[in-house]
Design an enzyme around this catalytic site. Sequence first.
Site, PDB file in Angstrom:
ATOM      1  N   ASP A   1      26.816  11.580  23.844  1.00  0.00           N
ATOM      2  CA  ASP A   1      27.863  11.788  22.849  1.00  0.00           C
ATOM      3  C   ASP A   1      28.161  13.276  22.727  1.00  0.00           C
ATOM      4  O   ASP A   1      27.246  14.112  22.634  1.00  0.00           O
ATOM      5  CB  ASP A   1      27.393  11.229  21.505  1.00  0.00           C
ATOM      6  CG  ASP A   1      28.445  11.333  20.429  1.00  0.00           C
ATOM      7  OD1 ASP A   1      29.205  10.376  20.248  1.00  0.00           O
ATOM      8  OD2 ASP A   1      28.491  12.389  19.764  1.00  0.00           O
TER       9      ASP A   1
ATOM     10  N   CYS B   1       4.032  -3.371  -8.158  1.00  0.00           N
ATOM     11  CA  CYS B   1       4.014  -4.242  -9.335  1.00  0.00           C
ATOM     12  C   CYS B   1       3.504  -3.478 -10.556  1.00  0.00           C
ATOM     13  O   CYS B   1       2.454  -2.816 -10.499  1.00  0.00           O
ATOM     14  CB  CYS B   1       3.122  -5.458  -9.071  1.00  0.00           C
ATOM     15  SG  CYS B   1       3.075  -6.627 -10.466  1.00  0.00           S
TER      16      CYS B   1
ATOM     17  N   CYS C   1       7.199  -8.968 -10.658  1.00  0.00           N
ATOM     18  CA  CYS C   1       7.680  -8.015  -9.646  1.00  0.00           C
ATOM     19  C   CYS C   1       8.486  -8.672  -8.534  1.00  0.00           C
ATOM     20  O   CYS C   1       9.038  -7.983  -7.686  1.00  0.00           O
ATOM     21  CB  CYS C   1       6.512  -7.235  -9.049  1.00  0.00           C
ATOM     22  SG  CYS C   1       5.419  -8.204  -7.963  1.00  0.00           S
TER      23      CYS C   1
ATOM     24  N   ARG D   1       0.909 -17.801  -5.223  1.00  0.00           N
ATOM     25  CA  ARG D   1       2.294 -17.947  -5.666  1.00  0.00           C
ATOM     26  C   ARG D   1       2.858 -16.574  -6.029  1.00  0.00           C
ATOM     27  O   ARG D   1       2.108 -15.634  -6.348  1.00  0.00           O
ATOM     28  CB  ARG D   1       2.383 -18.885  -6.861  1.00  0.00           C
ATOM     29  CG  ARG D   1       1.696 -18.386  -8.119  1.00  0.00           C
ATOM     30  CD  ARG D   1       1.781 -19.406  -9.241  1.00  0.00           C
ATOM     31  NE  ARG D   1       1.253 -18.906 -10.493  1.00  0.00           N
ATOM     32  CZ  ARG D   1      -0.019 -18.940 -10.843  1.00  0.00           C
ATOM     33  NH1 ARG D   1      -0.906 -19.450 -10.009  1.00  0.00           N
ATOM     34  NH2 ARG D   1      -0.415 -18.461 -12.020  1.00  0.00           N
TER      35      ARG D   1
ATOM     36  N   CYS E   1       1.691 -10.025  -5.111  1.00  0.00           N
ATOM     37  CA  CYS E   1       2.621  -9.036  -5.654  1.00  0.00           C
ATOM     38  C   CYS E   1       3.032  -8.042  -4.586  1.00  0.00           C
ATOM     39  O   CYS E   1       2.411  -7.935  -3.528  1.00  0.00           O
ATOM     40  CB  CYS E   1       1.979  -8.257  -6.806  1.00  0.00           C
ATOM     41  SG  CYS E   1       1.363  -9.261  -8.173  1.00  0.00           S
TER      42      CYS E   1
ATOM     43  N   THR F   1      -6.161 -14.588 -10.294  1.00  0.00           N
ATOM     44  CA  THR F   1      -4.939 -15.106 -10.910  1.00  0.00           C
ATOM     45  C   THR F   1      -4.186 -16.071 -10.008  1.00  0.00           C
ATOM     46  O   THR F   1      -3.341 -16.834 -10.479  1.00  0.00           O
ATOM     47  CB  THR F   1      -3.984 -13.957 -11.284  1.00  0.00           C
ATOM     48  OG1 THR F   1      -3.588 -13.263 -10.094  1.00  0.00           O
ATOM     49  CG2 THR F   1      -4.648 -12.985 -12.246  1.00  0.00           C
TER      50      THR F   1
END
Length: 487
Positions: free
Chosen positions: A452, A37, A67, A62, A33, A29
């Site tokens: 402390d 996703c 998502c 890209r 992601c 694709t």
Amino acid sequence: MTIEDSRYEAVSSKDARFDGVFFFAVSTTGIYCRPSCPAITPKRRNIAFYRTAAAAQSAGYRACRRCRPDAVPGSAEWNARADVVGRAMRLIGDGVVDREGVTGLAHRLGYSTRQVQRQLNAEVGAGPIALARAQRGHTARVLLQTTTLQAAEIAFASGFASVRQFNDTMRAIYAATPSELRSARTGRDVRFGPVSPETGRTGVPLRLAHRTPYAAAQIFDHLAERALTGIEEITGGRGARTYRRTLRLPGGPGIAEVREQPGAEGWLGCRLHLTDLRDLTTATQRIRRLFDLDADPCAVAERLGTDPALAAPVAACPGLRVAGAADPQEAAVRAVLGGRLSTAAARRAGDALVAAYGQPLRRTSGGLTRLFPAAGDLAEASLDGLGLSGARRAALRAIAAAIADGTLSLDPGADRDGTERLLLALPGVGPRTAGRIRMRALGDPDVLLSEDAAVRAAMRRLGVTAAAAARWRPWSSYATEYLRYAV
């Protein structure tokens, strides 16, 4: 089982705990992601894994529009690591490459540009320019979808050198033009205008992502107990509080507002009012550090929750965070000013310091009227009339002078061990104060404040020695907070 097999299991189970820890890209694709996703899980042979979104983008993928992998919390690893890669990642997140270039980044790290480039490529799969480019792209998308600014204004506000570079980058990262991204925004009837605190206008609304669980009530309690008049304020009732504070930013003063929103799953609502939009990345990262939004509560619970001494407080308060600093220089001065005072007494001393030396805002906003005093101003100040001892005044001037002349660096990429040594060499700064600065101002997740009083008392009650506490590493700062919570 290999690391990649484990990552594929996380992807298959849509495990949000790994969002930001790694990303996966799908060769069929051309998109990448986050692990959670909701799309159908691709076949293993079609997946490649990357440490950062920038690495996936550099490989030609890209961002998934479903998502939004660029909007996940950052990896907690970069905050835990003290090496050059961890320091570089924190500085890039703070916008140093956009402001000073790769040369400025390398100078701050004390390495050559070639060494920085090589180490980042080897560790995270992308160099400083690619990492900064990915961050600019995310900033631009936020501005496109939440403001009415013109595209050219957004380009330069996001750190791009030209409109053409901005257009090319947005198409490469999101496979969409800026106009298409703007038209695809959610809540299209809601548009936000200019963002300057000097004009009193609306501001930039953000959703600051974090991993769950998130103990919001505890961190808002912490901030409310220590809020300085004129610098910070808390509005609203418990469970629906808003923390507001002023920010000293490179481009001018800003105001940040963060909402408690206990019902929101995985994010805090934030609104930033900026004098200069180019400060958006810097302001966002500072608020993220203040609210410890890049922490990994599952990793913390896995280490501390199985320890007999801490199992009960970890179970009682899952997702406890360590409050950081919106301004590390301010945090260092406040740590010295507070010394061994109680929280209430330290707050009164801080109020007096702000009233005497804080820089007034040209336009006030509610109870916010000033910026915290600049280090250069405090270094030359008499500090008389504040009810401080001579030794405390000398300590304040010493740390302010060290910050002002550059001897002491408290930026996100500071060498934590070296900084602590410099702090301990200053008059009036002991191990407790140096540890607090390391924890809050430098965001070190591995500081046990054994000096402390509350922490020491809790360790005695639980029968934990300092040597035995080594088992809490690398999350000793979170152990410190749980020990205070258990008292």
